[in-house]
Write an enzyme that holds these catalytic residues in place. Structure first.
Site, PDB file in Angstrom:
ATOM      1  N   ARG A  93       0.853  -1.193   0.000  1.00 27.18           N
ATOM      2  CA  ARG A  93       0.000   0.000   0.000  1.00 27.18           C
ATOM      3  C   ARG A  93       0.886   1.239   0.000  1.00 27.18           C
ATOM      4  O   ARG A  93       1.666   1.452   0.936  1.00 27.18           O
ATOM      5  CB  ARG A  93      -0.928   0.004   1.214  1.00 27.18           C
ATOM      6  CG  ARG A  93      -1.961   1.119   1.225  1.00 27.18           C
ATOM      7  CD  ARG A  93      -2.930   0.932   2.375  1.00 27.18           C
ATOM      8  NE  ARG A  93      -3.921   2.006   2.403  1.00 27.18           N
ATOM      9  CZ  ARG A  93      -4.225   2.716   3.480  1.00 27.18           C
ATOM     10  NH1 ARG A  93      -3.631   2.459   4.634  1.00 27.18           N
ATOM     11  NH2 ARG A  93      -5.133   3.664   3.433  1.00 27.18           N
ATOM     12  N   PHE A  98       1.792  10.622   1.499  1.00 29.52           N
ATOM     13  CA  PHE A  98       1.246  10.217   2.794  1.00 29.52           C
ATOM     14  C   PHE A  98       2.127   9.178   3.466  1.00 29.52           C
ATOM     15  O   PHE A  98       2.781   9.439   4.475  1.00 29.52           O
ATOM     16  CB  PHE A  98      -0.180   9.706   2.608  1.00 29.52           C
ATOM     17  CG  PHE A  98      -0.840   9.182   3.866  1.00 29.52           C
ATOM     18  CD1 PHE A  98      -0.627   9.783   5.098  1.00 29.52           C
ATOM     19  CD2 PHE A  98      -1.695   8.084   3.809  1.00 29.52           C
ATOM     20  CE1 PHE A  98      -1.237   9.306   6.250  1.00 29.52           C
ATOM     21  CE2 PHE A  98      -2.315   7.593   4.942  1.00 29.52           C
ATOM     22  CZ  PHE A  98      -2.086   8.213   6.161  1.00 29.52           C
ATOM     23  N   GLN A 101       3.503   1.420   2.988  1.00 28.15           N
ATOM     24  CA  GLN A 101       3.228   0.374   3.968  1.00 28.15           C
ATOM     25  C   GLN A 101       3.723  -0.983   3.483  1.00 28.15           C
ATOM     26  O   GLN A 101       3.597  -1.327   2.306  1.00 28.15           O
ATOM     27  CB  GLN A 101       1.725   0.319   4.250  1.00 28.15           C
ATOM     28  CG  GLN A 101       1.329  -0.599   5.385  1.00 28.15           C
ATOM     29  CD  GLN A 101      -0.122  -0.405   5.789  1.00 28.15           C
ATOM     30  OE1 GLN A 101      -0.677   0.681   5.651  1.00 28.15           O
ATOM     31  NE2 GLN A 101      -0.757  -1.450   6.285  1.00 28.15           N
ATOM     32  N   ASN A 137      -2.031  -0.689  12.063  1.00 27.74           N
ATOM     33  CA  ASN A 137      -2.901  -1.530  12.881  1.00 27.74           C
ATOM     34  C   ASN A 137      -4.325  -1.471  12.366  1.00 27.74           C
ATOM     35  O   ASN A 137      -4.649  -0.697  11.466  1.00 27.74           O
ATOM     36  CB  ASN A 137      -2.818  -1.125  14.362  1.00 27.74           C
ATOM     37  CG  ASN A 137      -3.285   0.306  14.614  1.00 27.74           C
ATOM     38  OD1 ASN A 137      -4.318   0.740  14.104  1.00 27.74           O
ATOM     39  ND2 ASN A 137      -2.524   1.050  15.406  1.00 27.74           N
ATOM     40  N   PHE A 148       4.550   1.252   8.476  1.00 27.59           N
ATOM     41  CA  PHE A 148       4.506   2.244   7.409  1.00 27.59           C
ATOM     42  C   PHE A 148       5.548   3.319   7.672  1.00 27.59           C
ATOM     43  O   PHE A 148       5.992   3.517   8.817  1.00 27.59           O
ATOM     44  CB  PHE A 148       3.104   2.850   7.248  1.00 27.59           C
ATOM     45  CG  PHE A 148       2.630   3.671   8.424  1.00 27.59           C
ATOM     46  CD1 PHE A 148       2.874   5.039   8.487  1.00 27.59           C
ATOM     47  CD2 PHE A 148       1.899   3.077   9.452  1.00 27.59           C
ATOM     48  CE1 PHE A 148       2.424   5.795   9.562  1.00 27.59           C
ATOM     49  CE2 PHE A 148       1.444   3.832  10.525  1.00 27.59           C
ATOM     50  CZ  PHE A 148       1.708   5.196  10.574  1.00 27.59           C
ATOM     51  N   LEU A 157      -2.155  10.880  13.349  1.00 19.08           N
ATOM     52  CA  LEU A 157      -1.829   9.490  13.678  1.00 19.08           C
ATOM     53  C   LEU A 157      -1.171   9.345  15.040  1.00 19.08           C
ATOM     54  O   LEU A 157      -0.970   8.221  15.519  1.00 19.08           O
ATOM     55  CB  LEU A 157      -0.913   8.903  12.600  1.00 19.08           C
ATOM     56  CG  LEU A 157      -1.445   8.928  11.165  1.00 19.08           C
ATOM     57  CD1 LEU A 157      -0.429   8.278  10.218  1.00 19.08           C
ATOM     58  CD2 LEU A 157      -2.794   8.247  11.061  1.00 19.08           C
ATOM     59  N   HIS A 161      -0.995   5.205  16.353  1.00 17.05           N
ATOM     60  CA  HIS A 161      -0.031   4.274  15.775  1.00 17.05           C
ATOM     61  C   HIS A 161       1.299   4.464  16.497  1.00 17.05           C
ATOM     62  O   HIS A 161       1.710   5.592  16.772  1.00 17.05           O
ATOM     63  CB  HIS A 161       0.129   4.524  14.277  1.00 17.05           C
ATOM     64  CG  HIS A 161      -1.122   4.270  13.494  1.00 17.05           C
ATOM     65  ND1 HIS A 161      -1.386   3.053  12.907  1.00 17.05           N
ATOM     66  CD2 HIS A 161      -2.181   5.066  13.222  1.00 17.05           C
ATOM     67  CE1 HIS A 161      -2.563   3.111  12.302  1.00 17.05           C
ATOM     68  NE2 HIS A 161      -3.065   4.324  12.472  1.00 17.05           N
TER      69      HIS A 161
END
Length: 405
Positions: A93, A98, A101, A137, A148, A157, A161
Protein backbone atom coordinates in the site's frame (compact mmCIF):
# COMPACT_ATOMS: atom_id res chain seq x y z
CA UNK A 1 29.45 10.16 -0.77
CA UNK A 2 28.60 7.89 2.14
CA UNK A 3 26.56 4.69 1.76
CA UNK A 4 23.80 4.27 4.39
CA UNK A 5 25.98 1.86 6.37
CA UNK A 6 29.01 4.17 6.22
CA UNK A 7 26.83 7.09 7.31
CA UNK A 8 25.67 5.17 10.38
CA UNK A 9 29.25 4.17 11.21
CA UNK A 10 30.29 7.82 11.11
CA UNK A 11 27.42 8.70 13.47
CA UNK A 12 28.44 5.91 15.84
CA UNK A 13 32.09 7.09 15.75
CA UNK A 14 30.99 10.61 16.64
CA UNK A 15 29.10 9.13 19.55
CA UNK A 16 32.34 7.63 20.85
CA UNK A 17 34.33 10.82 20.31
CA UNK A 18 31.63 13.07 21.74
CA UNK A 19 30.11 11.11 24.64
CA UNK A 20 26.67 12.30 25.69
CA UNK A 21 25.89 13.83 22.29
CA UNK A 22 24.85 10.64 20.53
CA UNK A 23 23.11 7.78 22.32
CA UNK A 24 24.19 4.21 21.62
CA UNK A 25 21.68 2.85 19.15
CA UNK A 26 20.29 0.00 17.10
CA UNK A 27 19.91 0.29 13.33
CA UNK A 28 18.18 -1.70 10.61
CA UNK A 29 19.35 -1.67 6.99
CA UNK A 30 16.41 -2.50 4.73
CA UNK A 31 17.41 -3.66 1.24
CA UNK A 32 14.71 -3.32 -1.44
CA UNK A 33 14.37 -4.33 -5.09
CA UNK A 34 12.04 -3.56 -7.97
CA UNK A 35 11.91 -2.86 -11.69
CA UNK A 36 13.00 0.58 -12.95
CA UNK A 37 10.35 3.31 -12.89
CA UNK A 38 10.13 7.05 -13.65
CA UNK A 39 10.05 8.02 -9.96
CA UNK A 40 13.59 6.80 -9.41
CA UNK A 41 15.49 3.65 -8.56
CA UNK A 42 13.73 1.50 -5.95
CA UNK A 43 16.74 -0.83 -5.66
CA UNK A 44 18.87 0.05 -2.69
CA UNK A 45 19.06 0.29 1.08
CA UNK A 46 17.53 2.64 3.60
CA UNK A 47 18.51 2.73 7.27
CA UNK A 48 16.14 2.94 10.23
CA UNK A 49 17.32 4.18 13.60
CA UNK A 50 15.25 2.16 16.10
CA UNK A 51 13.94 3.73 19.31
CA UNK A 52 14.69 0.70 21.45
CA UNK A 53 14.81 2.54 24.78
CA UNK A 54 11.51 4.41 24.33
CA UNK A 55 9.36 1.67 22.79
CA UNK A 56 11.20 -1.57 23.59
CA UNK A 57 8.28 -3.93 22.99
CA UNK A 58 7.63 -2.64 19.47
CA UNK A 59 11.31 -2.70 18.56
CA UNK A 60 11.74 -6.21 20.01
CA UNK A 61 8.92 -7.53 17.83
CA UNK A 62 10.31 -5.83 14.71
CA UNK A 63 13.87 -7.07 15.24
CA UNK A 64 12.74 -10.57 16.19
CA UNK A 65 10.65 -10.92 13.04
CA UNK A 66 13.25 -9.27 10.81
CA UNK A 67 16.03 -11.59 11.98
CA UNK A 68 13.98 -14.75 12.45
CA UNK A 69 14.64 -14.86 16.17
CA UNK A 70 10.93 -14.63 17.02
CA UNK A 71 8.58 -17.38 15.85
CA UNK A 72 5.65 -16.55 13.59
CA UNK A 73 2.83 -18.43 11.88
CA UNK A 74 2.76 -18.98 8.14
CA UNK A 75 -0.75 -17.89 7.11
CA UNK A 76 -0.75 -20.30 4.13
CA UNK A 77 0.32 -23.51 5.88
CA UNK A 78 -0.14 -22.90 9.60
CA UNK A 79 3.49 -23.85 10.22
CA UNK A 80 5.40 -22.20 13.05
CA UNK A 81 8.44 -20.64 11.40
CA UNK A 82 11.64 -19.00 12.61
CA UNK A 83 13.21 -17.42 9.57
CA UNK A 84 13.33 -13.72 8.55
CA UNK A 85 9.67 -12.69 8.22
CA UNK A 86 10.13 -9.66 5.96
CA UNK A 87 12.35 -11.24 3.30
CA UNK A 88 10.37 -11.30 0.05
CA UNK A 89 7.50 -9.19 1.39
CA UNK A 90 6.23 -6.42 -0.91
CA UNK A 91 5.09 -2.88 -0.22
CA UNK A 92 1.37 -3.52 -0.53
CA UNK A 93 0.00 0.00 0.00
CA UNK A 94 1.57 3.25 -1.16
CA UNK A 95 -0.16 6.64 -1.01
CA UNK A 96 1.92 9.42 -2.51
CA UNK A 97 2.72 12.20 -0.09
CA UNK A 98 1.25 10.22 2.79
CA UNK A 99 3.00 6.92 3.52
CA UNK A 100 4.35 3.59 2.24
CA UNK A 101 3.23 0.37 3.97
CA UNK A 102 4.82 -3.08 4.11
CA UNK A 103 4.71 -6.21 6.28
CA UNK A 104 1.92 -8.40 4.87
CA UNK A 105 3.21 -11.71 3.55
CA UNK A 106 -0.14 -12.27 1.88
CA UNK A 107 0.36 -8.96 0.10
CA UNK A 108 -3.09 -7.54 0.77
CA UNK A 109 -2.73 -6.14 4.28
CA UNK A 110 -4.95 -8.76 5.92
CA UNK A 111 -2.32 -10.84 7.71
CA UNK A 112 0.57 -10.65 10.12
CA UNK A 113 2.81 -12.87 12.23
CA UNK A 114 -0.05 -14.67 13.95
CA UNK A 115 0.19 -12.64 17.17
CA UNK A 116 -0.67 -9.09 18.19
CA UNK A 117 0.72 -6.82 20.87
CA UNK A 118 -0.25 -3.67 22.73
CA UNK A 119 0.19 -0.11 21.53
CA UNK A 120 3.31 1.58 22.86
CA UNK A 121 3.45 5.37 22.79
CA UNK A 122 6.17 7.80 23.83
CA UNK A 123 5.37 11.53 23.96
CA UNK A 124 8.65 12.39 22.20
CA UNK A 125 7.93 10.12 19.24
CA UNK A 126 5.53 11.84 16.86
CA UNK A 127 4.51 11.58 13.22
CA UNK A 128 6.17 14.96 12.79
CA UNK A 129 7.57 14.71 9.27
CA UNK A 130 8.67 12.43 6.49
CA UNK A 131 10.58 9.17 7.14
CA UNK A 132 8.92 8.34 10.47
CA UNK A 133 8.57 4.56 10.92
CA UNK A 134 5.38 3.46 12.68
CA UNK A 135 3.15 0.45 13.26
CA UNK A 136 0.10 -0.09 11.06
CA UNK A 137 -2.90 -1.53 12.88
CA UNK A 138 -6.59 -2.29 12.61
CA UNK A 139 -7.54 -0.75 15.94
CA UNK A 140 -6.30 -0.53 19.50
CA UNK A 141 -3.67 -3.09 20.51
CA UNK A 142 -3.63 -4.88 17.13
CA UNK A 143 0.03 -4.40 16.22
CA UNK A 144 1.72 -7.22 14.34
CA UNK A 145 4.18 -7.08 11.46
CA UNK A 146 2.83 -4.32 9.24
CA UNK A 147 4.67 -1.01 9.34
CA UNK A 148 4.51 2.24 7.41
CA UNK A 149 6.92 5.06 6.67
CA UNK A 150 5.53 8.57 6.43
CA UNK A 151 6.11 10.85 3.43
CA UNK A 152 5.04 13.96 5.36
CA UNK A 153 3.95 15.01 8.83
CA UNK A 154 0.78 13.19 9.94
CA UNK A 155 -0.13 14.50 13.41
CA UNK A 156 -3.57 12.87 13.29
CA UNK A 157 -1.83 9.49 13.68
CA UNK A 158 -0.17 10.42 16.98
CA UNK A 159 -1.11 8.09 19.86
CA UNK A 160 -3.03 5.90 17.43
CA UNK A 161 -0.03 4.27 15.77
CA UNK A 162 3.18 3.39 17.60
CA UNK A 163 6.23 5.24 16.27
CA UNK A 164 9.38 3.15 16.71
CA UNK A 165 12.01 4.60 14.42
CA UNK A 166 13.09 7.05 11.75
CA UNK A 167 14.85 6.64 8.41
CA UNK A 168 18.23 8.38 8.75
CA UNK A 169 19.82 7.32 5.46
CA UNK A 170 18.52 6.32 2.04
CA UNK A 171 15.70 8.88 1.99
CA UNK A 172 15.91 9.17 -1.82
CA UNK A 173 15.01 5.50 -2.05
CA UNK A 174 11.95 6.10 0.13
CA UNK A 175 10.97 9.03 -2.08
CA UNK A 176 11.12 6.77 -5.13
CA UNK A 177 9.04 4.11 -3.41
CA UNK A 178 6.43 6.62 -2.28
CA UNK A 179 6.22 8.16 -5.73
CA UNK A 180 5.65 4.88 -7.57
CA UNK A 181 2.55 4.38 -9.70
CA UNK A 182 -0.27 2.47 -8.02
CA UNK A 183 -3.49 0.75 -9.01
CA UNK A 184 -6.60 -0.41 -7.18
CA UNK A 185 -6.24 -0.43 -3.42
CA UNK A 186 -3.10 1.76 -3.62
CA UNK A 187 -1.09 -1.33 -4.60
CA UNK A 188 2.10 -0.48 -6.57
CA UNK A 189 1.66 -1.31 -10.26
CA UNK A 190 5.12 -2.89 -10.22
CA UNK A 191 6.11 -4.78 -7.06
CA UNK A 192 8.70 -3.40 -4.66
CA UNK A 193 10.15 -6.11 -2.44
CA UNK A 194 12.15 -6.20 0.77
CA UNK A 195 15.12 -8.44 0.05
CA UNK A 196 16.60 -8.48 3.54
CA UNK A 197 16.87 -6.56 6.80
CA UNK A 198 20.19 -6.39 8.64
CA UNK A 199 20.06 -5.27 12.27
CA UNK A 200 23.18 -4.00 14.04
CA UNK A 201 24.45 -1.37 16.45
CA UNK A 202 26.24 -0.99 19.78
CA UNK A 203 23.09 -1.58 21.83
CA UNK A 204 21.90 -4.71 20.04
CA UNK A 205 23.83 -7.26 22.10
CA UNK A 206 22.29 -6.10 25.36
CA UNK A 207 18.77 -5.58 24.05
CA UNK A 208 16.02 -7.94 25.26
CA UNK A 209 14.26 -9.49 22.26
CA UNK A 210 11.90 -11.51 24.46
CA UNK A 211 10.19 -9.12 26.88
CA UNK A 212 7.23 -10.32 28.93
CA UNK A 213 5.09 -7.76 27.10
CA UNK A 214 5.23 -9.80 23.86
CA UNK A 215 3.29 -13.03 23.31
CA UNK A 216 5.15 -16.09 22.08
CA UNK A 217 4.25 -18.47 19.26
CA UNK A 218 4.76 -22.19 19.90
CA UNK A 219 3.71 -25.50 18.41
CA UNK A 220 0.66 -26.79 20.31
CA UNK A 221 1.89 -30.36 19.71
CA UNK A 222 -1.27 -31.82 18.18
CA UNK A 223 -1.76 -35.59 18.25
CA UNK A 224 -4.33 -37.30 16.00
CA UNK A 225 -5.96 -40.48 17.28
CA UNK A 226 -8.71 -42.74 15.91
CA UNK A 227 -11.27 -44.69 17.90
CA UNK A 228 -13.65 -46.58 15.67
CA UNK A 229 -14.84 -44.03 13.16
CA UNK A 230 -14.03 -41.02 15.38
CA UNK A 231 -10.92 -38.92 14.87
CA UNK A 232 -9.75 -36.80 17.82
CA UNK A 233 -7.09 -34.13 17.90
CA UNK A 234 -5.44 -33.48 21.26
CA UNK A 235 -3.19 -30.48 21.85
CA UNK A 236 -1.49 -28.42 24.53
CA UNK A 237 -4.33 -26.46 26.16
CA UNK A 238 -3.63 -23.46 28.38
CA UNK A 239 -5.29 -20.29 29.59
CA UNK A 240 -4.73 -16.93 27.91
CA UNK A 241 -3.80 -18.60 24.64
CA UNK A 242 -4.98 -18.30 21.06
CA UNK A 243 -5.09 -21.35 18.79
CA UNK A 244 -4.72 -21.66 15.02
CA UNK A 245 -5.57 -25.06 13.60
CA UNK A 246 -4.87 -26.11 10.01
CA UNK A 247 -5.79 -29.26 8.13
CA UNK A 248 -4.82 -30.79 4.79
CA UNK A 249 -5.24 -33.95 2.77
CA UNK A 250 -1.65 -33.65 1.58
CA UNK A 251 1.38 -31.71 2.72
CA UNK A 252 0.97 -28.99 0.08
CA UNK A 253 -2.47 -27.41 0.54
CA UNK A 254 -3.68 -26.36 3.98
CA UNK A 255 -6.85 -24.67 5.26
CA UNK A 256 -7.66 -22.96 8.56
CA UNK A 257 -10.27 -24.78 10.65
CA UNK A 258 -9.73 -23.26 14.09
CA UNK A 259 -9.00 -19.71 15.23
CA UNK A 260 -9.99 -19.16 18.84
CA UNK A 261 -8.84 -17.41 21.99
CA UNK A 262 -9.18 -19.04 25.41
CA UNK A 263 -8.74 -16.52 28.23
CA UNK A 264 -9.49 -17.44 31.84
CA UNK A 265 -10.63 -21.03 31.18
CA UNK A 266 -8.43 -23.46 29.31
CA UNK A 267 -10.05 -25.48 26.48
CA UNK A 268 -10.46 -29.21 26.92
CA UNK A 269 -7.46 -29.86 24.71
CA UNK A 270 -9.30 -32.51 22.72
CA UNK A 271 -11.32 -31.78 19.58
CA UNK A 272 -13.46 -34.06 17.45
CA UNK A 273 -12.20 -33.62 13.89
CA UNK A 274 -14.07 -36.52 12.30
CA UNK A 275 -15.90 -34.22 9.89
CA UNK A 276 -12.54 -32.82 8.76
CA UNK A 277 -10.83 -36.18 8.30
CA UNK A 278 -12.02 -36.81 4.76
CA UNK A 279 -10.19 -38.84 2.15
CA UNK A 280 -7.41 -41.32 2.82
CA UNK A 281 -4.84 -38.99 4.37
CA UNK A 282 -5.30 -36.54 7.23
CA UNK A 283 -2.76 -33.93 8.32
CA UNK A 284 -3.24 -31.41 11.11
CA UNK A 285 -1.24 -28.54 12.55
CA UNK A 286 -2.00 -26.54 15.65
CA UNK A 287 -0.12 -23.50 16.93
CA UNK A 288 -0.57 -21.74 20.24
CA UNK A 289 0.00 -18.03 20.80
CA UNK A 290 0.80 -17.65 24.47
CA UNK A 291 -0.53 -14.36 25.84
CA UNK A 292 -0.16 -15.58 29.41
CA UNK A 293 2.77 -13.35 30.27
CA UNK A 294 0.99 -10.29 28.91
CA UNK A 295 -2.72 -10.75 29.59
CA UNK A 296 -2.68 -12.94 32.68
CA UNK A 297 -0.46 -10.54 34.59
CA UNK A 298 -3.34 -8.13 35.13
CA UNK A 299 -6.56 -9.52 33.67
CA UNK A 300 -8.51 -11.42 36.36
CA UNK A 301 -10.05 -14.79 35.45
CA UNK A 302 -13.42 -13.56 36.80
CA UNK A 303 -14.97 -10.52 38.49
CA UNK A 304 -16.03 -12.48 41.59
CA UNK A 305 -15.39 -10.65 44.90
CA UNK A 306 -13.89 -7.65 43.13
CA UNK A 307 -14.78 -3.99 43.57
CA UNK A 308 -14.41 -1.56 40.67
CA UNK A 309 -14.44 2.22 40.85
CA UNK A 310 -15.00 4.06 37.56
CA UNK A 311 -14.10 7.75 37.44
CA UNK A 312 -15.05 9.57 34.25
CA UNK A 313 -16.86 12.49 32.67
CA UNK A 314 -19.98 11.39 34.59
CA UNK A 315 -20.47 13.72 37.60
CA UNK A 316 -20.27 10.89 40.15
CA UNK A 317 -17.86 8.00 40.55
CA UNK A 318 -19.48 4.61 39.92
CA UNK A 319 -18.57 1.85 42.36
CA UNK A 320 -19.47 -1.76 41.55
CA UNK A 321 -18.93 -4.52 44.12
CA UNK A 322 -19.36 -7.99 42.61
CA UNK A 323 -20.43 -10.86 44.87
CA UNK A 324 -18.48 -14.08 45.43
CA UNK A 325 -20.49 -15.91 42.79
CA UNK A 326 -19.68 -13.26 40.17
CA UNK A 327 -23.33 -12.95 39.22
CA UNK A 328 -24.53 -9.88 41.12
CA UNK A 329 -23.62 -7.55 43.95
CA UNK A 330 -24.12 -3.89 44.73
CA UNK A 331 -23.59 -0.54 43.03
CA UNK A 332 -23.29 2.99 44.34
CA UNK A 333 -22.73 6.48 43.07
CA UNK A 334 -21.33 8.09 46.23
CA UNK A 335 -23.21 11.28 46.99
CA UNK A 336 -26.17 10.29 44.81
CA UNK A 337 -27.60 6.77 45.15
CA UNK A 338 -26.96 3.04 45.61
CA UNK A 339 -28.62 -0.28 44.87
CA UNK A 340 -28.14 -3.90 43.80
CA UNK A 341 -26.72 -5.42 40.64
CA UNK A 342 -29.08 -7.29 38.37
CA UNK A 343 -26.51 -8.67 35.90
CA UNK A 344 -22.73 -9.11 35.67
CA UNK A 345 -21.14 -10.27 32.41
CA UNK A 346 -17.43 -10.51 31.71
CA UNK A 347 -15.40 -11.14 28.57
CA UNK A 348 -11.64 -11.12 29.17
CA UNK A 349 -9.68 -10.47 25.97
CA UNK A 350 -6.08 -10.50 24.88
CA UNK A 351 -5.40 -6.96 26.08
CA UNK A 352 -8.73 -5.30 26.76
CA UNK A 353 -11.75 -6.85 28.44
CA UNK A 354 -15.45 -6.12 28.42
CA UNK A 355 -17.68 -5.84 31.47
CA UNK A 356 -21.43 -5.38 31.42
CA UNK A 357 -23.26 -4.26 34.55
CA UNK A 358 -27.03 -3.83 34.80
CA UNK A 359 -28.13 -1.92 37.91
CA UNK A 360 -31.46 -2.39 39.60
CA UNK A 361 -33.14 0.98 40.30
CA UNK A 362 -32.19 2.84 43.44
CA UNK A 363 -33.97 5.69 45.19
CA UNK A 364 -32.86 8.56 42.96
CA UNK A 365 -32.01 6.43 39.94
CA UNK A 366 -35.48 5.19 39.11
CA UNK A 367 -34.72 3.23 35.95
CA UNK A 368 -32.45 0.29 35.21
CA UNK A 369 -28.89 1.32 34.30
CA UNK A 370 -26.97 -0.59 31.63
CA UNK A 371 -23.20 -0.04 31.35
CA UNK A 372 -20.93 -1.81 28.86
CA UNK A 373 -17.30 -0.99 29.70
CA UNK A 374 -14.14 -1.82 27.79
CA UNK A 375 -11.28 -1.80 30.28
CA UNK A 376 -7.57 -1.71 29.56
CA UNK A 377 -5.47 -3.03 32.43
CA UNK A 378 -2.18 -1.14 32.46
CA UNK A 379 -1.41 -2.34 35.99
CA UNK A 380 -2.78 -4.86 38.43
CA UNK A 381 -4.88 -2.08 39.98
CA UNK A 382 -6.57 -0.64 36.89
CA UNK A 383 -6.13 1.59 33.87
CA UNK A 384 -8.20 3.53 31.32
CA UNK A 385 -11.72 2.59 30.21
CA UNK A 386 -14.45 3.60 27.82
CA UNK A 387 -18.12 2.72 28.17
CA UNK A 388 -21.50 3.05 26.57
CA UNK A 389 -24.54 3.59 28.79
CA UNK A 390 -28.25 4.23 28.64
CA UNK A 391 -27.77 7.56 30.47
CA UNK A 392 -29.58 10.14 28.35
CA UNK A 393 -27.02 12.89 28.96
CA UNK A 394 -23.96 10.61 29.23
CA UNK A 395 -24.21 7.87 26.59
CA UNK A 396 -20.41 7.59 26.41
CA UNK A 397 -18.03 7.55 29.35
CA UNK A 398 -14.25 7.92 29.25
CA UNK A 399 -11.98 7.77 32.26
CA UNK A 400 -10.00 5.48 34.52
CA UNK A 401 -10.88 2.53 36.72
CA UNK A 402 -9.35 1.00 39.82
CA UNK A 403 -10.00 -2.45 41.22
CA UNK A 404 -9.68 -4.25 44.53
CA UNK A 405 -8.35 -6.74 45.34
Amino acid sequence: MFSPRQFVCVVALLGLLLPGNVTAQIYADVQTAGDPRPTGDVNGTFTIELEHTKVPTTVASFIGLATGQRAWIDYATGAVRKDPFYNGVTFHRVIGGFMSQVGSRKGDGTDGPGYSFKDEFDPTLRHDGAYVVSMANSGKHTNGSQIFITASAQPSLNDKHSVFGRVIAGQALLNAINGTATGAGDVPSLPITIQSITVYGPSLAGFNLFPATLPSVVDARPVLTKAGSTFSLSYDARTFSAYNGYRGSDLAAWSLFKNTYSPATAPTGVEDVTSLATGTRHYFRMSRIDYGTTAARFTPPSLASRTFTFTSNFPYPIVVAVNAAGTGGTWQMPGLDSGTLNTVLYGPGRFTSQMRFIFNPGTVVTGSVNILATVDYTSANGGPFTATTNFTSYPNLTGTFTTLP
